[in-house]
Design an enzyme around this catalytic site. Sequence first.
Site, mmCIF file in Angstrom:
data_model
loop_
_atom_site.group_PDB
_atom_site.id
_atom_site.type_symbol
_atom_site.label_atom_id
_atom_site.label_comp_id
_atom_site.label_asym_id
_atom_site.label_seq_id
_atom_site.Cartn_x
_atom_site.Cartn_y
_atom_site.Cartn_z
ATOM 1 N N ASP A 104 0.819 -1.102 0.069
ATOM 2 C CA ASP A 104 0.061 0.061 0.091
ATOM 3 C C ASP A 104 0.776 1.112 0.013
ATOM 4 O O ASP A 104 1.881 1.494 0.804
ATOM 5 C CB ASP A 104 -0.896 -0.148 1.250
ATOM 6 C CG ASP A 104 -1.589 1.256 1.346
ATOM 7 O OD1 ASP A 104 -2.146 1.839 0.257
ATOM 8 O OD2 ASP A 104 -2.046 1.561 2.483
ATOM 9 N N ASP A 106 0.377 5.177 0.108
ATOM 10 C CA ASP A 106 -0.393 6.338 0.792
ATOM 11 C C ASP A 106 0.354 7.704 0.217
ATOM 12 O O ASP A 106 1.326 7.903 0.701
ATOM 13 C CB ASP A 106 -0.795 6.346 2.170
ATOM 14 C CG ASP A 106 -1.880 5.416 2.496
ATOM 15 O OD1 ASP A 106 -2.598 5.068 1.737
ATOM 16 O OD2 ASP A 106 -2.113 5.266 3.839
ATOM 17 N N ASP A 300 3.458 1.306 2.958
ATOM 18 C CA ASP A 300 2.981 1.294 4.449
ATOM 19 C C ASP A 300 2.988 0.037 5.200
ATOM 20 O O ASP A 300 2.502 -0.987 4.824
ATOM 21 C CB ASP A 300 1.316 1.457 4.291
ATOM 22 C CG ASP A 300 0.594 1.725 5.723
ATOM 23 O OD1 ASP A 300 1.441 1.770 6.718
ATOM 24 O OD2 ASP A 300 -0.409 2.000 5.517
#
Length: 397
Positions: A104, A106, A300
């Site tokens: 992930d 972000d 992440d």
Amino acid sequence: MEARTREYLRGRFGDHYRRLARTEGVPAPPAANEREWGYIPFSTGGTTMVRHESLLDLTGGADLGAFLARERPRHAYFSAGRYDHPGEDSMGAKGWRGSDLVFDIDADHLPGVDPETDAYGEMLDAGKDALFDLLDFLETDFGFEDVLLVFSGGRGYHAHVRDPAVQELGREERREVVDYVRGIGLTFDGLVRHEQVEGLGRKTPADKRTLPTDGGWAARVHRHLLEFVEELLAAEEEAALARLREFDGIGEGKARAALRAARENRETIEEGNVDVHPAFYGVARGLFERVREADGAPIDEPVTTDINRLIRLPGSLHGGTGLRVCRIDREDLDGFDPLVDAVPDTFTGNRIMLEVTEPLSVSLAGEKFNLDGGVQSVPEHLGVFAMARGHAEKARE
């Protein structure tokens, strides 16, 4: 979010899913029946998740598209993990079989990004750059050939690796993957290979230090080192010396020695030799610290190490933006524009009345918008975005 706004968004999300069911549908992930499912409804309770559902429990025997059209969720998720009993309430009772390796990114957590000052589109651009950095590791260093790329619909991007080799990796093994792609624990001396070489006039072999050029972090650092050497050789002498003095521990004398070594040993440096002079080795070590910071993939960490993680369902809508959670073909990633390609067709071509409660500037569907406070008529895709982001409420038509 006011009740009128909430009901409007839920209704239009339902319209979108019904339209989708008539066309392309929402494909389920592999082994969908072995995964845990969850969703967050449009309710007065805010963002309470309904989870610990099997696909059968979730849909009542209907297909996934029918569930989405019926429930009209604010967010929809499935698990990276696969289980014997995915609908059990406790993780221990589910019977874990394995998990995809999920990453992930972000955009608002990236180095150099300031969510307070950077535009939403600028942050997403930075997120796509970071995704390319991650793919360099996944494809080049690890050799994964089939990586599912997804725009999250909100702040960034996801990458799903479903290679059988990763399914049974535990949390600690996944942490090692995280550490590698982020460059955690790496040292320059640890990358260097030592080789004993004979030399004229020496009674014993000398220790020659080289950077391997055949892959991994060492090859990545070597590539940057060659680029830096080329810049030095192309620059005026004083400019080149000034660049060298930027490194800790490199004063005027060492800068001149390192520059001379670079000029006289270009070919052997290209082969990986960093032992052409102690000063040059010091420059290479200093450059490594910059490369590690610049080239490490800013993922992440908890998402990748969590074998039970729920991740957004590609094809669903993101309740915080109204944008689609999009699958992206690898060859299309460079030209992918989330603020154009992820705008649902359902929300285009209409205008709605909006009460703007917080000014908003954003580019959507190729057009720049600046919304000030007050009641006004806006394109629906902009209105959905503004309401979902908390910048506006639905006004009466």
